[in-house]
Design a protein around this motif. Structure first.
Motif, PDB file in Angstrom:
ATOM      1  N   HIS A 199      -4.808  88.034  55.209  1.00 35.89           N
ATOM      2  CA  HIS A 199      -4.458  87.656  56.582  1.00 35.89           C
ATOM      3  C   HIS A 199      -5.572  86.869  57.270  1.00 35.89           C
ATOM      4  O   HIS A 199      -5.606  86.790  58.499  1.00 35.89           O
ATOM      5  CB  HIS A 199      -4.115  88.918  57.385  1.00 35.89           C
ATOM      6  CG  HIS A 199      -2.950  89.688  56.814  1.00 35.89           C
ATOM      7  ND1 HIS A 199      -1.656  89.229  56.825  1.00 35.89           N
ATOM      8  CD2 HIS A 199      -2.926  90.882  56.157  1.00 35.89           C
ATOM      9  CE1 HIS A 199      -0.859  90.118  56.235  1.00 35.89           C
ATOM     10  NE2 HIS A 199      -1.605  91.118  55.812  1.00 35.89           N
ATOM     11  N   GLU A 200      -6.443  86.263  56.467  1.00 40.80           N
ATOM     12  CA  GLU A 200      -7.540  85.543  57.099  1.00 40.80           C
ATOM     13  C   GLU A 200      -7.037  84.329  57.866  1.00 40.80           C
ATOM     14  O   GLU A 200      -5.973  83.783  57.553  1.00 40.80           O
ATOM     15  CB  GLU A 200      -8.597  85.130  56.091  1.00 40.80           C
ATOM     16  CG  GLU A 200      -8.305  83.921  55.258  1.00 40.80           C
ATOM     17  CD  GLU A 200      -9.527  83.557  54.394  1.00 40.80           C
ATOM     18  OE1 GLU A 200      -9.958  84.400  53.590  1.00 40.80           O
ATOM     19  OE2 GLU A 200     -10.037  82.439  54.533  1.00 40.80           O
ATOM     20  N   ARG A 201      -7.799  83.964  58.875  1.00 40.51           N
ATOM     21  CA  ARG A 201      -7.374  82.885  59.766  1.00 40.51           C
ATOM     22  C   ARG A 201      -8.104  81.591  59.420  1.00 40.51           C
ATOM     23  O   ARG A 201      -9.080  81.594  58.677  1.00 40.51           O
ATOM     24  CB  ARG A 201      -7.633  83.289  61.220  1.00 40.51           C
ATOM     25  CG  ARG A 201      -6.806  84.521  61.618  1.00 40.51           C
ATOM     26  CD  ARG A 201      -7.187  85.042  62.974  1.00 40.51           C
ATOM     27  NE  ARG A 201      -6.536  86.316  63.279  1.00 40.51           N
ATOM     28  CZ  ARG A 201      -5.425  86.406  64.020  1.00 40.51           C
ATOM     29  NH1 ARG A 201      -4.858  85.326  64.497  1.00 40.51           N
ATOM     30  NH2 ARG A 201      -4.884  87.588  64.281  1.00 40.51           N
ATOM     31  N   VAL A 202      -7.590  80.498  59.965  1.00 38.50           N
ATOM     32  CA  VAL A 202      -8.155  79.193  59.651  1.00 38.50           C
ATOM     33  C   VAL A 202      -7.955  78.264  60.840  1.00 38.50           C
ATOM     34  O   VAL A 202      -6.944  78.370  61.559  1.00 38.50           O
ATOM     35  CB  VAL A 202      -7.473  78.600  58.390  1.00 38.50           C
ATOM     36  CG1 VAL A 202      -5.993  78.295  58.629  1.00 38.50           C
ATOM     37  CG2 VAL A 202      -8.216  77.365  57.896  1.00 38.50           C
ATOM     38  N   ALA A 203      -8.931  77.389  61.075  1.00 37.55           N
ATOM     39  CA  ALA A 203      -8.738  76.316  62.056  1.00 37.55           C
ATOM     40  C   ALA A 203      -7.861  75.258  61.407  1.00 37.55           C
ATOM     41  O   ALA A 203      -7.943  75.030  60.195  1.00 37.55           O
ATOM     42  CB  ALA A 203     -10.084  75.723  62.457  1.00 37.55           C
ATOM     43  N   VAL A 204      -7.005  74.627  62.190  1.00 35.33           N
ATOM     44  CA  VAL A 204      -6.048  73.678  61.620  1.00 35.33           C
ATOM     45  C   VAL A 204      -6.091  72.347  62.369  1.00 35.33           C
ATOM     46  O   VAL A 204      -5.998  72.333  63.612  1.00 35.33           O
ATOM     47  CB  VAL A 204      -4.608  74.237  61.664  1.00 35.33           C
ATOM     48  CG1 VAL A 204      -3.605  73.185  61.160  1.00 35.33           C
ATOM     49  CG2 VAL A 204      -4.501  75.512  60.834  1.00 35.33           C
ATOM     50  N   PHE A 205      -6.273  71.263  61.603  1.00 34.49           N
ATOM     51  CA  PHE A 205      -6.112  69.896  62.099  1.00 34.49           C
ATOM     52  C   PHE A 205      -5.230  69.210  61.061  1.00 34.49           C
ATOM     53  O   PHE A 205      -5.671  68.986  59.927  1.00 34.49           O
ATOM     54  CB  PHE A 205      -7.467  69.184  62.190  1.00 34.49           C
ATOM     55  CG  PHE A 205      -8.458  69.871  63.109  1.00 34.49           C
ATOM     56  CD1 PHE A 205      -9.252  70.913  62.650  1.00 34.49           C
ATOM     57  CD2 PHE A 205      -8.586  69.466  64.431  1.00 34.49           C
ATOM     58  CE1 PHE A 205     -10.156  71.548  63.491  1.00 34.49           C
ATOM     59  CE2 PHE A 205      -9.495  70.099  65.288  1.00 34.49           C
ATOM     60  CZ  PHE A 205     -10.272  71.146  64.811  1.00 34.49           C
ATOM     61  N   LEU A 206      -3.993  68.924  61.400  1.00 36.71           N
ATOM     62  CA  LEU A 206      -3.108  68.329  60.378  1.00 36.71           C
ATOM     63  C   LEU A 206      -2.212  67.258  60.986  1.00 36.71           C
ATOM     64  O   LEU A 206      -1.927  67.264  62.191  1.00 36.71           O
ATOM     65  CB  LEU A 206      -2.277  69.409  59.695  1.00 36.71           C
ATOM     66  CG  LEU A 206      -1.241  70.212  60.479  1.00 36.71           C
ATOM     67  CD1 LEU A 206       0.043  69.424  60.759  1.00 36.71           C
ATOM     68  CD2 LEU A 206      -0.852  71.483  59.720  1.00 36.71           C
ATOM     69  N   GLY A 207      -1.789  66.328  60.119  1.00 33.59           N
ATOM     70  CA  GLY A 207      -0.835  65.289  60.532  1.00 33.59           C
ATOM     71  C   GLY A 207      -1.254  63.917  60.088  1.00 33.59           C
ATOM     72  O   GLY A 207      -1.712  63.733  58.944  1.00 33.59           O
TER      73      GLY A 207
END
Ligand code: P6P
Length: 334
Positions: free
Chosen positions: A312-320
């Motif tokens: 369940h670890e979290r992550v920063a997201v920059f996508l597209g």
């Protein structure tokens, strides 16, 4: 004009492209059937008395909506007896669910967020199901453990989402492009409506929760300030902003017309790398976006190359759109 059904498309991919083993095809068809059932429940809403809180909490410490629990149960029940899975993991369950002894066990591990964006349900805004498929390590002879799920996103063999919006659409990839299917309620099945979806490299649209601005790290503040400066700033282009607070809806919009979606790490909890979860939000969406020609990083590295340390670890997201994700990632790298 007769459209191609999901089943026909998958059989043709299996036969012609050799891109789809039969057991993976069966698994995807099972997931699609489960999403049809979830769509039915989501669409009934108040008429079925299933809006509002379930009165329980999940492993994330979040209050569960009734539909969170319903969607989770639908996916577990649909996939338990199919014989394609060794185990399943869900945002709604602390530990993986291993296929019980006595039922046929397959070689895949299924991870899912059964109803992403569920805070939007009660206000009738699009929500979705996100799923990711990994192979169970061949060394596993009995019940898989959490450690068997901890594989980087590059090891995914399939990923997809179903967005429950004005249309119910299933979007999926198994490594040879991204395909979109619309649920035809008269026929009772998904039909191919968006072959080979692509993310435009350039965009004039960004998505981020601006209320968190004071908590962002400097590279994000710099980038968003430049977006807001528009033609008067270094990017010399005006941008529009969207924020639906439902990742599935944001990603679907980006696959349809481009854009950049951002949920950065922020100062409120320095120990957390971000809000979104790596294994069943970041990785599947990164697989889909990359297969559509876009890009997905955590600000520093490809999301799909991150070695997970926890289910369940979290992550920063920059996508597209590649041009914008490259820009904000370059700012992080300094
Ligand atoms: P915020 C939904 O809860 C979710 O996990 C994503 O679907 C969505 O993009 C994000 O969180 C919204 O977060 O902080 O704007 O409510």
């Amino acid at each position: 004009m007769s459209r191609t059904s999901l089943s026909r498309f998958l059989i043709e991919q299996q036969r012609e492209a050799g891109a789809l083993p039969p057991d993976l095809r069966h698994l995807i068809e099972t997931i699609a059937r489960a999403c049809k059932a979830i769509s039915h429940s989501v669409n009934k809403g108040a008429l079925a008395g299933i809006l509002g809180e379930a009165g329980t909490g999940n492993v994330q410490g979040e209050a569960q909506k009734k539909l969170d629990v319903i969607a989770n149960d639908v996916l577990l029940e649909a996939n338990e007896w199919g014989g394609n899975l060794a185990a399943m993991a869900s945002e709604e369950m602390e530990l993986p669910y291993s296929i019980p002894d006595g039922l046929p066990r397959g070689r895949y591990l299924l991870l899912f967020d059964p109803l992403d964006g569920s805070s939007n349900i009660d206000v009738n805004i699009s929500v979705g199901t996100i799923f990711s498929v990994l192979e169970c390590p061949e060394s596993v002879t009995g019940h898989p453990t959490e450690a068997d799920f901890l594989q980087p996103g590059t090891r995914q063999v399939a990923a997809g989402y179903t967005v429950y919006g004005p249309q119910t659409m299933l979007v999926l990839t198994f490594g040879n492009g991204v395909y979109g299917f619309t649920l035809d309620r008269e026929q009772g099945g998904f039909v191919l409506t968006h072959p080979q979806m692509k993310v435009p490299a350039a965009t004039g649209e960004f998505a981020i929760n601006m209320s968190n601005m004071r908590h962002w790290e400097a590279p994000v503040k710099r980038y968003v300030d430049e977006l807001l400066a528009g033609k008067t700033g270094p990017l010399n282009k005006d941008y529009n902003m969207r924020w639906v607070a439902s990742m599935v809806a944001e990603v679907h919009r980006i696959l349809t017309r481009g854009g950049i979606f951002m949920y950065p790490k922020d100062a409120r909890d320095p120990a957390k790398p971000g809000k979104l979860r790596l294994m069943y939000e970041g990785n599947p969406m990164a697989f889909i976006v990359e297969q559509a020609g876009g890009m997905a990083t955590n600000g520093h590295t490809r999301i799909m190359e991150i070695e997970p340390a926890g289910l369940h670890e979290r992550v920063a997201v920059f996508l597209g759109s590649r041009e914008e994700v490259e820009r904000v990632t370059a700012y992080h790298r300094g």
